[in-house]
Write a protein that holds these residues in place. Structure first.
Motif, mmCIF file in Angstrom:
data_model
loop_
_atom_site.group_PDB
_atom_site.id
_atom_site.type_symbol
_atom_site.label_atom_id
_atom_site.label_comp_id
_atom_site.label_asym_id
_atom_site.label_seq_id
_atom_site.Cartn_x
_atom_site.Cartn_y
_atom_site.Cartn_z
ATOM 1 N N ILE A 5 0.788 -1.166 0.081
ATOM 2 C CA ILE A 5 0.054 0.054 0.084
ATOM 3 C C ILE A 5 0.775 1.115 0.158
ATOM 4 O O ILE A 5 1.761 1.328 0.870
ATOM 5 C CB ILE A 5 -0.953 0.139 1.247
ATOM 6 N N SER A 6 0.706 2.049 -0.963
ATOM 7 C CA SER A 6 1.519 3.418 -1.002
ATOM 8 C C SER A 6 0.592 4.674 -0.790
ATOM 9 O O SER A 6 -0.308 4.863 -1.615
ATOM 10 C CB SER A 6 2.023 3.655 -2.611
ATOM 11 N N GLY A 7 1.020 5.274 0.376
ATOM 12 C CA GLY A 7 0.446 6.486 0.907
ATOM 13 C C GLY A 7 -0.987 6.395 1.564
ATOM 14 O O GLY A 7 -1.600 4.983 1.811
ATOM 15 N N GLY A 8 -1.695 7.250 1.695
ATOM 16 C CA GLY A 8 -2.886 7.245 2.470
ATOM 17 C C GLY A 8 -2.922 6.793 3.967
ATOM 18 O O GLY A 8 -3.945 6.667 4.464
ATOM 19 N N VAL A 9 -1.679 6.814 4.490
ATOM 20 C CA VAL A 9 -1.619 6.484 5.879
ATOM 21 C C VAL A 9 -1.305 7.705 6.598
ATOM 22 O O VAL A 9 -0.204 8.341 6.319
ATOM 23 C CB VAL A 9 -0.535 5.316 6.115
ATOM 24 N N LEU A 10 -2.062 7.994 7.588
ATOM 25 C CA LEU A 10 -1.788 9.360 8.422
ATOM 26 C C LEU A 10 -1.584 9.012 9.778
ATOM 27 O O LEU A 10 -0.771 9.600 10.570
ATOM 28 C CB LEU A 10 -3.066 10.030 8.290
ATOM 29 N N GLU A 11 -2.199 7.701 10.319
ATOM 30 C CA GLU A 11 -1.749 7.465 11.679
ATOM 31 C C GLU A 11 -1.690 6.310 11.945
ATOM 32 O O GLU A 11 -1.766 5.277 11.138
ATOM 33 C CB GLU A 11 -3.420 7.539 12.539
ATOM 34 N N PRO A 12 -1.142 5.951 13.107
ATOM 35 C CA PRO A 12 -0.757 4.316 13.414
ATOM 36 C C PRO A 12 -1.478 3.366 13.101
ATOM 37 O O PRO A 12 -1.479 2.309 12.606
ATOM 38 C CB PRO A 12 -0.003 4.236 14.816
ATOM 39 N N GLU A 13 -2.879 3.707 13.488
ATOM 40 C CA GLU A 13 -4.006 2.505 13.307
ATOM 41 C C GLU A 13 -4.140 2.323 11.848
ATOM 42 O O GLU A 13 -4.730 1.305 11.535
ATOM 43 C CB GLU A 13 -5.197 3.130 14.003
ATOM 44 N N ASP A 14 -3.972 3.379 10.929
ATOM 45 C CA ASP A 14 -4.116 3.083 9.614
ATOM 46 C C ASP A 14 -3.250 2.080 9.059
ATOM 47 O O ASP A 14 -3.830 1.185 8.305
ATOM 48 C CB ASP A 14 -3.898 4.470 8.566
ATOM 49 N N ALA A 15 -2.221 2.066 9.318
ATOM 50 C CA ALA A 15 -1.182 1.150 8.916
ATOM 51 C C ALA A 15 -1.257 -0.280 9.494
ATOM 52 O O ALA A 15 -1.358 -1.155 8.634
ATOM 53 C CB ALA A 15 0.385 1.534 9.233
ATOM 54 N N LYS A 16 -1.769 -0.225 10.683
ATOM 55 C CA LYS A 16 -2.150 -1.527 11.410
ATOM 56 C C LYS A 16 -3.363 -2.213 10.690
ATOM 57 O O LYS A 16 -3.434 -3.475 10.360
ATOM 58 C CB LYS A 16 -2.234 -1.540 12.750
ATOM 59 N N SER A 17 -4.469 -1.263 10.537
ATOM 60 C CA SER A 17 -5.559 -1.804 9.652
ATOM 61 C C SER A 17 -5.095 -2.477 8.466
ATOM 62 O O SER A 17 -5.809 -3.633 7.945
ATOM 63 C CB SER A 17 -6.588 -0.927 9.526
ATOM 64 N N LEU A 18 -4.374 -1.750 7.385
ATOM 65 C CA LEU A 18 -3.937 -2.252 6.164
ATOM 66 C C LEU A 18 -3.160 -3.566 6.319
ATOM 67 O O LEU A 18 -3.450 -4.691 5.730
ATOM 68 C CB LEU A 18 -3.283 -1.143 5.523
ATOM 69 N N LEU A 19 -2.310 -3.603 7.315
ATOM 70 C CA LEU A 19 -1.244 -4.850 7.387
ATOM 71 C C LEU A 19 -2.176 -5.783 7.974
ATOM 72 O O LEU A 19 -1.825 -7.280 7.490
ATOM 73 C CB LEU A 19 -0.107 -4.508 8.387
#
Length: 618
Positions: free
Chosen positions: A265-279
């Motif tokens: 996933i490239s971009g669109g991540v602002l906060e830690p929970e965003d990255a965790k949700s995608l992963l």
């Protein structure tokens, strides 16, 4: 540039600089520091960014230390690449790389917290990119190169061939005119290096059949779901938070049985929970883009620590040997209490009288303010020792006991500094046996603790999900405590230097109402005795300052209630003894007490601003 300096101090004015001046100022400055071993150590000391080994993974036979990377859009001229490799990223994206350089810097909209990129992204050009990559061959992080889509198939193939020796994988953006045969030519140019196909999030649904065919024909080795952009005049805006749309496309790919290749996933991540949700929903890697600039340099670290929460071992063993560090702190606490009792009563001990060949009463008859001045030095030393003992005990019980690496490191640095500080006691010709005995008692506890706690190697966990108001406010609180720690260290160095040189400052002599020459004529050993106290206090202040500094730098994690309590309880003895003592003895010169007032203000403000963040429950 950690978050505690980026947001409170630098971001507001750097983003107001024209075009890319602020960006290049930051990147060049960071890379200059990171270019030396000492600078790299300094970056690590400030940020403690290294991710936990538990986050390591293999991606297409490429070893990444953690799943978070940095987009090439953030550093198009590669001026900060060397520094970014030390800021918690697992890999670095370079590009888009074009044949010729193209300069059209992005601009930052401070009102809307957005970055406006040119329609044609800025690029160094292939020649300068190769020169930069040659200097980065010892970077220690995988390099993903994005090829500019503004070229023909043959030109893209030439770019890939030229850059082949310097990277780990290539990213090529999808085009409507691409066919399997076209991508096969590019794949051939990439040779054994993995080829990743980048597709805009909004185009994923319409490209499902094509993606499946490419994967089936083994033309591409992975998929990059790209953040969407919005056209604003001659610029394009990549929204900092697009996690919902990206998550939808990610789930769509996985549901359509596209499971044999990794997805980035490239971009669109602002906060830690965003990255965790995608992963958590099937993404293999995340590339931070505009959200990194808005959230700050600490975002990859915050994500890494949040990811560790899922891997926390509820049955993890308590680290053996932490008790010795705790006893080390307890001894210092008891020593401080005894020193406080002596300084509030006799002040001068029998071995001091033996050294002076003067009794306490005789010294009082000469000038009672000498005794009061010595009481002031010894009370402040006692308060500092009590505070230091409390902090050591807290670090041992809540940090080292649970295997937290930074807590052990903090104890070791401060403890060793304190032991070295014993040399300052004899800097002016006097060393008393009680201090020597005290350190002899302390040393075994410290050494045994040091040897037995080598298993304390865990990276701290974090439950911080959002860029919440309490988080943003806590950065100001963290800045206060970092400044307080630095101030203590600097103050300790200055006091120690004075203690082994001139001994007194002008306000001291005004209070005592005697010159050094007169004191020396009365008793040549009087000044060495006072100097011994001053140097001892300076040494203790350096150690405690280091403890405060390292707790502030490394211990600020959401819900770390014990950190806030340690600051609260640990600060009371030092500030009480350091300030109240002056009023008790009548030494209230404003300029003399100004540093103490400044430190107290930082302490109270830091407690207030960080309370909500550090004490909120999970």
């Amino acid at each position: 540039m950690p978050d505690w300096s980026y947001h409170p101090l630098f971001k507001s004015w750097l983003t107001k600089l024209p075009n890319a001046l602020g960006r290049e100022f930051i990147h060049n400055g960071m890379s200059l520091i990171a270019s030396s071993k000492l600078g790299s150590s300094f970056i690590e000391f400030l940020g403690h960014m290294d991710p936990s080994p538990k986050l390591q993974k293999e991606f297409l036979n490429i070893h990444v230390s953690n799943p978070i990377g940095l987009s090439g859009k953030i550093d198009p001229l590669m001026t900060g690449t060397k520094a970014f490799a030390q800021l918690g990223f697992g890999f670095i994206e370079i590009g888009p790389v074009a044949l010729q350089p193209y300069r059209s810097p992005a601009s930052y909209d401070s009102t809307k917290q957005n970055i406006l990129f040119p329609l044609k992204l800025e690029t160094l050009g292939i020649e300068q990119t190769i020169l930069k990559l040659k200097k980065l061959q010892s970077l220690g992080k995988p390099i993903f190169i994005r090829v500019s889509p503004d070229h023909s198939l043959l030109e893209q193939s030439e770019i890939i061939k030229a850059l082949h020796p310097y990277c780990d994988t290539f990213i090529i953006e999808d085009k409507d005119e691409f066919t399997s045969n076209c991508l096969s030519l590019i794949k051939k140019a990439a040779k054994e290096k993995p080829l990743l196909l980048s597709i805009k999030q909004k185009d994923v649904r319409s490209s499902l059949i094509k993606i499946s065919r490419y994967i089936k024909d083994t033309i591409v080795d992975g998929i990059v779901i790209e953040e969407n952009s919005v056209m604003i005049g001659d610029f394009q805006l990549f929204e900092t938070k697009q996690v919902d749309a990206l998550l939808e496309s990610l789930i769509m790919l996985r549901k359509n049985e596209i499971t044999s290749v990794p997805i980035i996933i490239s971009g669109g991540v602002l906060e830690p929970e965003d990255a965790k949700s995608l992963l958590s929903n099937g993404a293999d890697l995340i590339i931070l883009s505009s959200g990194y600039v808005v959230s700050g340099p600490g975002l990859p670290k915050r994500v890494n620590e949040l990811l560790l929460m899922d891997q926390e071992d509820s049955d993890k063993e308590i680290v053996d040997g932490w008790q010795y560090y705790w006893l080390f702190g307890l001894c210092i606490l008891i020593g401080g209490i005894l020193a406080l009792l002596f300084s509030m009563t006799r002040v001068i001990l029998p071995y001091d009288e033996a050294f002076l060949n003067l009794s306490r009463d005789q010294l009082m008859m000469i000038n009672n303010r000498i005794i009061l001045f010595m009481a002031h030095d010894r009370m402040t030393l006692a308060g500092t020792m009590i505070s230091g003992g409390i902090i050591y005990m807290q670090l041992a019980k809540h940090g080292v006991r649970n295997g937290v690496h930074w807590a052990r490191k903090a104890i070791n640095i401060a403890g060793i500094t304190g032991f070295i500080g014993i040399l300052l006691f004899i800097g002016y010709g006097y060393f008393d046996w009680l201090h020597g005995l005290f350190w002899v008692i302390l040393l075994p506890f410290f050494v045994i603790g040091y040897k037995k706690t080598t298993g304390a190697s865990h990276t701290p966990l974090s439950m911080n999900l959002k860029n919440s108001h309490s988080w943003k406010r806590s950065l100001w609180g963290q800045l206060c405590f970092v400044t307080l720690g630095f101030s203590f260290v600097i103050g300790g160095v200055v006091i120690s230097a004075i203690g082994i040189s001139s001994v007194f400052v002008n306000t001291d002599l005004t209070y005592i109402c005697m010159t050094p020459e007169l004191m020396d004529s009365i008793n040549s050993r009087l000044i060495p005795l006072i100097a011994h106290d001053r140097a001892g206090f300076g040494s203790a202040l350096i150690s405690v300052g280091l403890l405060v500094l390292m707790m502030a730098l490394w211990g600020f994690h959401e819900g770390a209630r014990w950190i806030w309590k340690t600051f609260l309880i640990g600060g009371i003895p030092a500030f009480s003894a350091g300030i109240l003592t002056h009023f008790i003895i009548g030494y209230t010169t404003f300029i003399h007490l100004l540093p103490a007032y400044f430190a107290l203000a930082l302490y109270l403000l830091g407690l207030y601003l960080s309370k909500d963040f550090l004490t909120q429950k999970s």
